[in-house]
Design an enzyme around this catalytic site. Structure first.
Site, PDB file in Angstrom:
ATOM      1  N   GLY A 147      -2.663  -1.483  -7.383  1.00 11.30           N
ATOM      2  CA  GLY A 147      -1.541  -2.408  -7.347  1.00 11.30           C
ATOM      3  C   GLY A 147      -1.664  -3.489  -8.415  1.00 11.30           C
ATOM      4  N   HIS A 204       0.829  -1.203   0.000  1.00 14.26           N
ATOM      5  CA  HIS A 204       0.000   0.000   0.000  1.00 14.26           C
ATOM      6  C   HIS A 204       0.870   1.263   0.000  1.00 14.26           C
ATOM      7  CE1 HIS A 204      -2.823  -2.871   2.227  1.00 14.26           C
ATOM      8  NE2 HIS A 204      -3.546  -2.518   1.188  1.00 14.26           N
ATOM      9  N   SER A 249       0.053  -8.905   1.501  1.00  9.69           N
ATOM     10  CA  SER A 249      -1.407  -8.833   1.510  1.00  9.69           C
ATOM     11  C   SER A 249      -1.869  -8.714   2.954  1.00  9.69           C
ATOM     12  CB  SER A 249      -1.993 -10.109   0.899  1.00  9.69           C
ATOM     13  OG  SER A 249      -3.373 -10.216   1.200  1.00  9.69           O
ATOM     14  N   SER A 250      -2.912  -7.926   3.170  1.00 12.23           N
ATOM     15  CA  SER A 250      -3.483  -7.841   4.526  1.00 12.23           C
ATOM     16  C   SER A 250      -3.911  -9.222   4.992  1.00 12.23           C
ATOM     17  CB  SER A 250      -4.678  -6.890   4.524  1.00 12.23           C
ATOM     18  OG  SER A 250      -4.335  -5.656   3.936  1.00 12.23           O
TER      19      SER A 250
END
Ligand code: AMP
Length: 286
Positions: free
Chosen positions: A154, A37, A192-193
């Site tokens: 992204g 991010h 990735s979260s």
């Protein structure tokens, strides 16, 4: 750095910037921020310059989650996200709540959606019915509230970026879309979260997505290979990890997302894999 909760407040500020000729760069996210991010924030900053404004939205959009998906347990940590945004030089974080974004959802007076009907059909769209309808709807809403000159997405979510580009083109949004490269962990796992869901054993096996990309890359180096054969190779590799289960793997043209029968260097590959209960995706140009 300013934190805005109300859509109306965000839109009034953006309109004022627009009147003053201030360029607006925008990074939409669902929060629980990581270096991926933050790399988009840097791209947005470079695009609008120091005299511009960079807005990050943090909103876990309920309409892009299907029934039984992870909406309720999606990781959230707003205080940490705000600190990271401040350190990254973000000007405004827009963090609305569900009631202000979708008043009355599910049964109330929210009934308008934006639907892209071509690029949304395959891969993530096929595996997650309604997902892209939620994505295009929330991004269209956010664009109306933030009024960006530039928005950054992204490459990690390649199909999503293609769908957004198509929406912007078809619906004449005056926004330039930039796509920034996927940021990876040292062992290749795409940040990735959702990686936060993985236990240590699953985390080790999660590298199988990147390994599958490398396997395909290596196989096409010596000449074109049938997609059917490469899909079998990838399926075998994924099956060799006890916690991993292949959802799909596709080989396609980077721009049109059309599947190709013969895979060569430059063909795009995308896959989705369940590692335990966590669904991870990755993609790359081979
Ligand atoms: P999300 O919060 O997962 O909805 O992602 C918000 C934006 O960050 C999307 O445009 C994603 O494609 C992008 N993004 C997520 N992970 C990465 C990554 N590892 N590298 C680059 N961009 C990413």
């Amino acid at each position: 750095m300013r934190v805005i909760r109300q859509p109306g407040v965000m839109q009034r500020l953006a309109r004022r910037w627009q009147r003053e000729g201030v360029r607006i760069g925008f990074v939409p996210t669902m929060g629980y921020l990581h270096e991926g991010h933050l790399s988009l924030v840097q791209v947005a900053r470079r695009a609008v310059g120091r005299s511009g404004r960079v807005v990050v939205s943090i909103y876990v959009n309920p309409t892009q989650f299907g029934p039984g998906e992870d909406l309720d347990r999606y990781p959230r940590d707003l205080p940490r996200d705000l600190r990271l945004c401040r350190e990254a030089g973000v000007d405004v974080v827009f963090a609305p709540d569900d009631q202000s974004m979708y008043p009355g959802l599910p049964e109330g007076r929210y009934s308008t959606y934006v639907v892209e009907e071509q690029l949304s059909r395959s891969m993530e769209g096929a595996a997650r019915p309604g997902h892209f309808r939620g994505v295009t709807t929330v991004v269209a809403k956010l664009f109306h509230l933030v009024l960006p000159d530039v928005a950054v997405f992204g490459a990690k979510d390649w199909q999503q970026a293609a769908v957004i580009r198509r929406m912007v083109d078809n619906l004449n949004f005056p926004v330039r879309i930039l796509v920034a490269p996927t940021v990876r962990e040292p062992d290749g796992l795409a940040m990735s979260s959702r990686n936060a869901y993985l236990n240590p054993d699953e985390r080790r096996q999660a590298t199988v997505l990147f390994e599958a990309i490398q396997l395909a890359r290596q196989k096409v180096r010596s000449g074109p290979k049938p997609a059917r054969q490469l899909k079998q190779d990838v399926a075998r590799l994924v099956a060799s990890r006890p916690r991993a289960r292949l959802d799909y793997v596709e080989f396609f043209d980077s721009d049109t997302l059309e599947p190709v029968p013969q895979v060569r260097p430059g063909t795009h590959m995308a896959l989705a894999v369940f590692v335990g209960n966590t669904r991870l995706i990755d993609n790359a140009k081979l």
